[in-house]
Design a protein around this motif. Sequence first.
Motif, PDB file in Angstrom:
ATOM      1  N   PHE A 167       0.835  -1.204   0.000  1.00  0.00           N
ATOM      2  CA  PHE A 167       0.000   0.000   0.000  1.00  0.00           C
ATOM      3  C   PHE A 167       0.864   1.244   0.000  1.00  0.00           C
ATOM      4  O   PHE A 167       0.607   2.191  -0.740  1.00  0.00           O
ATOM      5  CB  PHE A 167      -0.889   0.012   1.252  1.00  0.00           C
ATOM      6  CG  PHE A 167      -2.255  -0.518   1.020  1.00  0.00           C
ATOM      7  CD1 PHE A 167      -2.443  -1.851   0.712  1.00  0.00           C
ATOM      8  CD2 PHE A 167      -3.359   0.305   1.092  1.00  0.00           C
ATOM      9  CE1 PHE A 167      -3.712  -2.355   0.491  1.00  0.00           C
ATOM     10  CE2 PHE A 167      -4.633  -0.180   0.875  1.00  0.00           C
ATOM     11  CZ  PHE A 167      -4.810  -1.508   0.575  1.00  0.00           C
ATOM     12  N   ALA A 168       1.890   1.236   0.846  1.00  0.00           N
ATOM     13  CA  ALA A 168       2.741   2.417   0.958  1.00  0.00           C
ATOM     14  C   ALA A 168       3.439   2.706  -0.360  1.00  0.00           C
ATOM     15  O   ALA A 168       3.501   3.860  -0.811  1.00  0.00           O
ATOM     16  CB  ALA A 168       3.757   2.221   2.070  1.00  0.00           C
ATOM     17  N   ALA A 169       3.956   1.647  -1.023  1.00  0.00           N
ATOM     18  CA  ALA A 169       4.663   1.855  -2.282  1.00  0.00           C
ATOM     19  C   ALA A 169       3.713   2.399  -3.343  1.00  0.00           C
ATOM     20  O   ALA A 169       4.053   3.320  -4.099  1.00  0.00           O
ATOM     21  CB  ALA A 169       5.293   0.550  -2.761  1.00  0.00           C
ATOM     22  N   SER A 170       2.488   1.856  -3.395  1.00  0.00           N
ATOM     23  CA  SER A 170       1.542   2.318  -4.409  1.00  0.00           C
ATOM     24  C   SER A 170       1.143   3.761  -4.157  1.00  0.00           C
ATOM     25  O   SER A 170       1.057   4.572  -5.091  1.00  0.00           O
ATOM     26  CB  SER A 170       0.288   1.450  -4.392  1.00  0.00           C
ATOM     27  OG  SER A 170       0.607   0.111  -4.197  1.00  0.00           O
ATOM     28  N   ALA A 171       0.877   4.075  -2.877  1.00  0.00           N
ATOM     29  CA  ALA A 171       0.474   5.435  -2.559  1.00  0.00           C
ATOM     30  C   ALA A 171       1.604   6.413  -2.880  1.00  0.00           C
ATOM     31  O   ALA A 171       1.370   7.527  -3.359  1.00  0.00           O
ATOM     32  CB  ALA A 171       0.087   5.540  -1.088  1.00  0.00           C
ATOM     33  N   THR A 172       2.845   5.976  -2.620  1.00  0.00           N
ATOM     34  CA  THR A 172       3.996   6.809  -2.949  1.00  0.00           C
ATOM     35  C   THR A 172       4.006   7.128  -4.430  1.00  0.00           C
ATOM     36  O   THR A 172       4.244   8.270  -4.836  1.00  0.00           O
ATOM     37  CB  THR A 172       5.300   6.069  -2.611  1.00  0.00           C
ATOM     38  OG1 THR A 172       5.309   5.808  -1.220  1.00  0.00           O
ATOM     39  CG2 THR A 172       6.511   6.895  -2.977  1.00  0.00           C
ATOM     40  N   ALA A 173       3.757   6.120  -5.257  1.00  0.00           N
ATOM     41  CA  ALA A 173       3.769   6.334  -6.701  1.00  0.00           C
ATOM     42  C   ALA A 173       2.741   7.391  -7.076  1.00  0.00           C
ATOM     43  O   ALA A 173       3.044   8.332  -7.824  1.00  0.00           O
ATOM     44  CB  ALA A 173       3.482   5.025  -7.422  1.00  0.00           C
ATOM     45  N   ALA A 174       1.527   7.260  -6.534  1.00  0.00           N
ATOM     46  CA  ALA A 174       0.468   8.214  -6.875  1.00  0.00           C
ATOM     47  C   ALA A 174       0.847   9.622  -6.424  1.00  0.00           C
ATOM     48  O   ALA A 174       0.721  10.593  -7.182  1.00  0.00           O
ATOM     49  CB  ALA A 174      -0.844   7.777  -6.240  1.00  0.00           C
ATOM     50  N   ALA A 175       1.333   9.732  -5.191  1.00  0.00           N
ATOM     51  CA  ALA A 175       1.672  11.057  -4.670  1.00  0.00           C
ATOM     52  C   ALA A 175       2.832  11.664  -5.450  1.00  0.00           C
ATOM     53  O   ALA A 175       2.804  12.846  -5.803  1.00  0.00           O
ATOM     54  CB  ALA A 175       2.018  10.953  -3.188  1.00  0.00           C
ATOM     55  N   ALA A 176       3.840  10.855  -5.748  1.00  0.00           N
ATOM     56  CA  ALA A 176       5.022  11.387  -6.418  1.00  0.00           C
ATOM     57  C   ALA A 176       4.685  11.838  -7.834  1.00  0.00           C
ATOM     58  O   ALA A 176       5.173  12.872  -8.304  1.00  0.00           O
ATOM     59  CB  ALA A 176       6.125  10.336  -6.440  1.00  0.00           C
ATOM     60  N   LEU A 177       3.833  11.075  -8.515  1.00  0.00           N
ATOM     61  CA  LEU A 177       3.446  11.486  -9.866  1.00  0.00           C
ATOM     62  C   LEU A 177       2.692  12.806  -9.827  1.00  0.00           C
ATOM     63  O   LEU A 177       2.881  13.674 -10.689  1.00  0.00           O
ATOM     64  CB  LEU A 177       2.577  10.405 -10.513  1.00  0.00           C
ATOM     65  CG  LEU A 177       3.339   9.139 -10.889  1.00  0.00           C
ATOM     66  CD1 LEU A 177       2.391   8.082 -11.395  1.00  0.00           C
ATOM     67  CD2 LEU A 177       4.379   9.460 -11.945  1.00  0.00           C
ATOM     68  N   SER A 178       1.833  12.965  -8.807  1.00  0.00           N
ATOM     69  CA  SER A 178       1.113  14.228  -8.683  1.00  0.00           C
ATOM     70  C   SER A 178       2.093  15.360  -8.413  1.00  0.00           C
ATOM     71  O   SER A 178       1.961  16.460  -8.962  1.00  0.00           O
ATOM     72  CB  SER A 178       0.102  14.148  -7.543  1.00  0.00           C
ATOM     73  OG  SER A 178      -0.646  12.976  -7.628  1.00  0.00           O
ATOM     74  N   LEU A 179       3.071  15.119  -7.567  1.00  0.00           N
ATOM     75  CA  LEU A 179       4.068  16.145  -7.255  1.00  0.00           C
ATOM     76  C   LEU A 179       4.866  16.529  -8.493  1.00  0.00           C
ATOM     77  O   LEU A 179       5.198  17.696  -8.699  1.00  0.00           O
ATOM     78  CB  LEU A 179       5.027  15.642  -6.173  1.00  0.00           C
ATOM     79  CG  LEU A 179       4.489  15.610  -4.745  1.00  0.00           C
ATOM     80  CD1 LEU A 179       5.495  14.960  -3.822  1.00  0.00           C
ATOM     81  CD2 LEU A 179       4.176  17.018  -4.272  1.00  0.00           C
ATOM     82  N   LEU A 180       5.189  15.493  -9.312  1.00  0.00           N
ATOM     83  CA  LEU A 180       5.921  15.767 -10.549  1.00  0.00           C
ATOM     84  C   LEU A 180       5.151  16.769 -11.407  1.00  0.00           C
ATOM     85  O   LEU A 180       5.715  17.740 -11.944  1.00  0.00           O
ATOM     86  CB  LEU A 180       6.128  14.451 -11.308  1.00  0.00           C
ATOM     87  CG  LEU A 180       6.554  14.519 -12.770  1.00  0.00           C
ATOM     88  CD1 LEU A 180       7.896  15.202 -12.909  1.00  0.00           C
ATOM     89  CD2 LEU A 180       6.637  13.119 -13.366  1.00  0.00           C
ATOM     90  N   THR A 181       3.840  16.547 -11.517  1.00  0.00           N
ATOM     91  CA  THR A 181       3.022  17.468 -12.312  1.00  0.00           C
ATOM     92  C   THR A 181       2.978  18.848 -11.672  1.00  0.00           C
ATOM     93  O   THR A 181       3.084  19.872 -12.355  1.00  0.00           O
ATOM     94  CB  THR A 181       1.594  16.916 -12.431  1.00  0.00           C
ATOM     95  OG1 THR A 181       1.680  15.558 -12.817  1.00  0.00           O
ATOM     96  CG2 THR A 181       0.817  17.674 -13.464  1.00  0.00           C
TER      97      THR A 181
END
Lengths: 672, 672
Positions: A461-475
Amino acid sequence: MNNVILFTVPSVGLLGLLFSLYLAYGTLKNDPGPPEITTISRAIQVGATTFMRREYRVMGLTALLFAVFLALVLNVYVMFAFLVGVLCSTLSGFVGISIATRANGRVTFAARGGLSKALHVAFSGGAVMGMAVVSLGALGISGVYLLFDLLPFTPDPLTVITGYSMGASFVAIFIRIGGGIFTKAADMGADLVGKVEFDIPEDDPRNAAAIADQVGDNVGDVAGLGSDLNQSYTDTIITSLIIGATAQSSGGLYLGEKGIIFPLLLAAMGIVASALSILMVKTLVRNDVIKPEAVLKVGMLTSGALSLIGILLLSHFYLGYLEPFYAAASGLVVGVLIGLNTEYYTYKKPLRSIVVSSETGVATNIIAGLAVGLESTVLSLILLGVGLIVVHHFAGLYGIALSGLGMLSILGINLALDAYGPIADNAGGIAQMSGQPSEIRGITDRLDAVGNTTAAIGKAFAASATAAAALSLLTAYSEAAHIVILDIREPRVMAGLLIGAALPALYSAMVIKSVGLTAQLMVLEVRRQFREIVGLLEGEAPPDYGRCVDIATRGALRQLVLPCLLAIVIPFITIFVLGREALAGLLAGCIVCGIFLALFMANAGGAWDNAKKLIEARELDGKGSWAHKASVIGDTVGDPLKDTAGPTLDILVQLMATVSLAFAPLFMRILE
Amino acid sequence: MNNVILFTVPSVGLLGLLFSLYLAYGTLKNDPGPPEITTISRAIQVGATTFMRREYRVMGLTALLFAVFLALVLNVYVMFAFLVGVLCSTLSGFVGISIATRANGRVTFAARGGLSKALHVAFSGGAVMGMAVVSLGALGISGVYLLFDLLPFTPDPLTVITGYSMGASFVAIFIRIGGGIFTKAADMGADLVGKVEFDIPEDDPRNAAAIADQVGDNVGDVAGLGSDLNQSYTDTIITSLIIGATAQSSGGLYLGEKGIIFPLLLAAMGIVASALSILMVKTLVRNDVIKPEAVLKVGMLTSGALSLIGILLLSHFYLGYLEPFYAAASGLVVGVLIGLNTEYYTYKKPLRSIVVSSETGVATNIIAGLAVGLESTVLSLILLGVGLIVVHHFAGLYGIALSGLGMLSILGINLALDAYGPIADNAGGIAQMSGQPSEIRGITDRLDAVGNTTAAIGKAFAASATAAAALSLLTAYSEAAHIVILDIREPRVMAGLLIGAALPALYSAMVIKSVGLTAQLMVLEVRRQFREIVGLLEGEAPPDYGRCVDIATRGALRQLVLPCLLAIVIPFITIFVLGREALAGLLAGCIVCGIFLALFMANAGGAWDNAKKLIEARELDGKGSWAHKASVIGDTVGDPLKDTAGPTLDILVQLMATVSLAFAPLFMRILE
């Protein structure tokens, strides 16, 4: 109106904190047990406290320096948010470790009263940290937001809230790396000499590294995991509200301030859902209604269902449209599927290939584990990719951010289940060291096994949530850096991708090397004690536990500052040498390769660990066999991967993305 | 005028082929030695031929099916180019393996005459394949190009030449995977029982897997490496001429047909430079002027210098502007720097950390090797990224394509140096098996050690050139698929990136598992023979070598077809399910993660291997020590990584990119 609603969030946070205190009180009320237990328990407590104090000192100094830097190049408001972030995160970790070190011995003693009794104490202990993390997170974020929103003469809260996020990442990277090095160096040192060379069981009191190993379980698995998930949680909330402010431009409806408040309300709702589920689990356990394995899964399912209902109601009544619910729910579904995939690779059929390979020796065991780890990432990455398209379809970029929050909304109970594992593990260690009868050890072993499954799902869960958050931050960063097109074919973007892909490798190598070096010192020390202390092997003289704790402490502290500073410095170098498109590419490369490596390391490590347990459980040809020896070495190889390097990567990815976003205005001032 | 110039390319190719035959004649002229050598040599030859024949059969059938598919969905011209590509690549591999299996024993016998004599035979043997690969490549590509250019009623050669490229990739993935599984399963099987369990030396005639191991060196290291580099070479040339045709639009001057012919001329020039350098090395070795270690490096440097001068002259006189020279030269420099970085991590200081870690056992040895491998990728990826920006600055996209060609222009001699290694290694094995005096084995060991360095540098060149070619192909595909913007932030592109990152992991897992499974069968068979054949361990009865060769053959063949088909099918699925932007993202993710994993696996494997050799070379505490045992296991773990999975990834990346480009017109017809 919005402010009134917004005030509910810190209020729920405060109530959650009170609930956490109530749980702590309930845990400490239990009998600490007879002197043979309390002596060991005390030694662990002292070791953990000493280490954490020294670690906080190093971290505090570095944080202060960074705070001054923030005030100088950005402004004092960001510095303030950063310091609040550091404070709240440190506090939640501190609560967790304080209660865990006190719960361990109580669980050992409670095991005399049966499985349910022990489970109740262990779960309550874990729940203290779970509730503390989410409550302090919600309180801190909404507090900072409200403060800047209400006070005149202060900047827009959205421009400073990234400071809070940096604070949480900052604490997480320190505690994760420090605790991770400590725990795995101690664990490996203890195992390599004890189990492999002298053939004595795990947690044997004659092993000089035994206490260090127990301390490590607390500072690494409890405090490290707590700070790690605290950071994921904080980041998904903050990213969601930053994206929420601009949701109109990213494919959703125009939400106004509601887009900002909605994620905070989601978090508050999640706290309530977690608290209710924790109470339910406690009641079920106390009344001994169903099996412990079932009880924890029921707890997870209940909290998931409560959370889904909560998100649905909030979307419908507060926002007035349901797409955010679909996005968050899809995120939750993807998280669950990735969790199931993780469970499959670390507990089901693929384990058999490692078990069979152990028969032909260490080399084939290692190779089989590497293959399982690599393969396990495939479906997870595909799920993440497809999930991305789905949630974006529902609510654009806001949907991506919310999908991460959907996964982590029920972190309160998830973390309770995660932290419960090391408490049970430690209770088992204390049982072994204090010479409890074997049925006590049997109960703690069973508790531990239950915890392993839920912990693996939590990590996924943590890894998946990280991916979502990081992609949003990238944008968010690319908008702040005025990047119009970010075309992969541009050489600067592609160069960034390639360099970004190298960073997780650099980090893993640094961390793994630190663990290896410290473990080697530990091995030499344990060997020396066996050689020089007369009567140690015969159990007639006690070892010097303190020296081993000290070696692990110094090994961990020496390696703390550099990785953290690197994560902050790299965005600066990249943007000024290669340009802002290169930095965006670098973040993308770091996210993709970081998530891949994190999943690979967590799952390979988990698979090796469980293959060993599977062999140990065999009637014939179990402990002590040729295959078992091979599997012990496989488990040892996996240790620094799954508990130190792997989890650090999530934090690295987030920290770099947050730093890039936070400093984007500064970069633009200099570049334009 | 252009056609006249163009005809020089196949002419040089033909001359190169004649030179290769001359070298072969010179090699075979040497005395094959006494019966004890020729018996073993013959057994290896028979084993290799049997395996290759069976492998060619499986490959040929699959290739025919794919050819029919090509004719049906594209056209017969692409099919024709594909079949020529398959034929030329198969032929060059066949030449290499035929001469290598005949050279091995001759080197062993020549070693009686001293180091220089043995070096001369081994190097000549390797040079046969080196020259055959580049000559057949240049001949095939320019032949297909000329044919379609000159014949009326045929399509534009640029639209069918990707067929040739697919043919080369197709052969490469088959031979690399098949040979890789064979060689490493045999090697591991032999080592795990022989060295670890029975404590008998490598290549001991009592080991039933000894002949299979030797056969593996030929089919894996000679044929596998040859087909692999043949594919990189082919792809860089073909990519350069495709991009050359559109160089105007990608940042360069308008070159017209010259942009297409220039890469072919570069290749022809490289063949001449390689041939001259090979002749020089042979003269230097024959006259015993300088040390063997120095001679090979002098050969590499000379060919590099000749190639640079050649590119400079061609740029100036043929193209009339120097930017392509700068780009190709920068590519060469980046390749050399990456090679030096590889050499550093696999032969210099970082090895010491693995050696020290071996003292504390297998687990720390493995962990140290993983850390070295991870760290070794960092500088290489940064160099690749920065190099990309530099070469793009000089000559746009054409520059990126040419940079790959710059690295591989002197493949003729590079491959000679690469193939020389396994020949020397095999000669050593034959010396051991046929009971030659220890000074003979000393000479072959020294030859082998020299070959290791040059081989590692060659692999780094191949990986870098792959990156350049694949990136160019990605761009060519996106143009063919009419993709205007390929923004990372688009969810489909990002999803493609994530899924693409998973593919190298999937491939590695598949290949590693195949090696592991086959090795386990081998272990059981070798153990069985030791147990059941009376007098085997005492050296009184011979083992049954044939059964081990058979196990390796069947293990390899069983796993051949699926990976190859997957690489072809995945682009189809991706574009039809997720869209063309997702496919572009997928290629990018696959390139980034593929190059990273390929470098990691090659370098970690190399480091483990050399750490073992370093320990073996120690006076005290060398062979047979605790540290040595740990390092042998580390080496075994590294084997499938560095010689099977790692090199396969380059080919996977290229094959998928080529398939995407070749089928883009079809995709567009269906999608639009």
